[in-house]
Design a protein around this motif. Structure first.
Motif, short mmCIF file in Angstrom:
data_model
loop_
_atom_site.label_atom_id
_atom_site.label_comp_id
_atom_site.label_asym_id
_atom_site.label_seq_id
_atom_site.Cartn_x
_atom_site.Cartn_y
_atom_site.Cartn_z
N GLY A 117 0.81 -1.22 0.00
CA GLY A 117 0.00 0.00 0.00
C GLY A 117 0.84 1.26 0.00
N PHE A 118 2.15 1.10 -0.05
CA PHE A 118 3.07 2.24 -0.10
C PHE A 118 3.85 2.20 -1.40
CE2 PHE A 118 2.06 2.03 4.27
CZ PHE A 118 2.36 3.25 4.84
N LEU A 119 4.11 3.38 -1.95
CA LEU A 119 5.05 3.49 -3.07
C LEU A 119 6.45 3.37 -2.48
CD1 LEU A 119 3.61 6.68 -4.82
CD2 LEU A 119 2.91 4.30 -5.15
N HIS A 120 7.37 2.84 -3.26
CA HIS A 120 8.74 2.71 -2.77
C HIS A 120 9.72 3.11 -3.86
CE1 HIS A 120 12.55 0.40 -2.27
NE2 HIS A 120 12.47 1.03 -1.12
N GLY A 121 10.80 3.77 -3.44
CA GLY A 121 11.85 4.12 -4.38
C GLY A 121 13.12 4.48 -3.65
N PHE A 122 14.20 4.52 -4.41
CA PHE A 122 15.47 4.97 -3.84
C PHE A 122 16.30 5.68 -4.89
CE2 PHE A 122 16.37 0.57 -5.16
CZ PHE A 122 17.56 0.71 -5.87
N MET A 123 17.22 6.54 -4.40
CA MET A 123 18.19 7.22 -5.24
C MET A 123 19.57 6.91 -4.69
SD MET A 123 18.86 11.29 -6.01
CE MET A 123 17.65 11.52 -7.31
N THR A 124 20.48 6.51 -5.58
CA THR A 124 21.84 6.22 -5.14
C THR A 124 22.58 7.52 -4.81
OG1 THR A 124 22.68 6.19 -7.42
CG2 THR A 124 21.95 4.08 -6.48
N LEU A 125 23.27 7.51 -3.70
CA LEU A 125 24.03 8.69 -3.27
C LEU A 125 25.52 8.54 -3.58
CD1 LEU A 125 22.24 9.29 0.15
CD2 LEU A 125 21.79 10.37 -2.07
N GLU A 126 25.88 7.40 -4.13
CA GLU A 126 27.23 7.16 -4.62
C GLU A 126 27.14 6.07 -5.68
OE1 GLU A 126 29.30 4.23 -1.42
OE2 GLU A 126 28.86 6.23 -0.66
N GLY A 127 28.24 5.86 -6.40
CA GLY A 127 28.23 4.86 -7.47
C GLY A 127 28.35 3.44 -6.94
N ASP A 128 27.99 2.51 -7.79
CA ASP A 128 28.07 1.07 -7.56
C ASP A 128 27.37 0.63 -6.27
OD1 ASP A 128 28.65 -1.45 -8.46
OD2 ASP A 128 30.64 -1.51 -7.56
#
Length: 189
Positions: A117-128
């Motif tokens: 019931g929740f949307l989920h996402g992430f953004m990388t704050l560094e590579g790899d």
């Protein structure tokens, strides 16, 4: 042993699993059904997923699986650092449209439990970056959906400018929050 670090939005939980460290490194139980049940997570996970994002600023989300394939997730980072976000998408919820975010990293060992019931996402704050997560339902392509990660109505500070985001075509074409017809219904606390 696990520690509940924070709880928000009627079920989103930030967790730290105990690490046993010595001069070789550490050992940690990242999932133990009994320990997690003691902090209110008794989800029967059926699948483990692993994503690798090579570039800083890679966004994966905001994603969801509509019922009857809705998924709860337990998310952790095994390499790198991400800003992880859950958005309450349950129509009728007192926290509908609100979000919780936390920095998850291999170093801090935090995990985020995201209920169905929740949307989920992430953004990388560094590579790899390597992100691993358990889910409690199988993927169904017809039930797959997304909402634009940087929609101003959601007011999520991702920690990097949106114009530096590395997006899939699906995420670049995702509709805004005002266009999202939630398939989720709030059933009470």
């Amino acid at each position: 042993m696990v520690e509940l670090v924070a709880e928000a939005l009627d079920g989103v939980k930030l967790i730290r699993a105990r690490r046993f460290e010595d001069d070789r490194g550490f050992f940690s139980e990242t999932w133990n059904a009994r320990a997690f049940a003691a902090i209110g997570i008794d989800t029967a996970f059926i699948q483990d997923n692993h994503s690798r994002s090579v570039r800083t600023g890679t966004v994966r989300g905001l994603h969801y699986q509509a019922p009857p394939f809705a998924q709860a997730k337990l998310v952790r980072v095994s390499q790198g650092r991400v800003m992880d976000v859950a958005v309450d998408a349950r129509a009728g919820s007192p926290t509908y449209g609100q979000h919780f975010k936390a920095e998850l990293s291999a170093e801090n060992g935090l995990q985020l439990f995201v209920p169905a019931g929740f949307l989920h996402g992430f953004m990388t704050l560094e590579g790899d970056c390597h992100v691993q997560y358990k889910v409690d339902n199988y993927y169904d392509k017809a039930s797959d959906g997304a909402v634009r990660f940087d929609d101003p109505a959601l007011a999520i500070d991702w920690g990097l400018p949106s114009d530096r985001a590395v997006l899939s075509q699906k995420d670049a074409d995702a509709p805004g929050w005002s266009e999202f017809a939630s398939p989720f219904t709030y059933t009470g606390a």
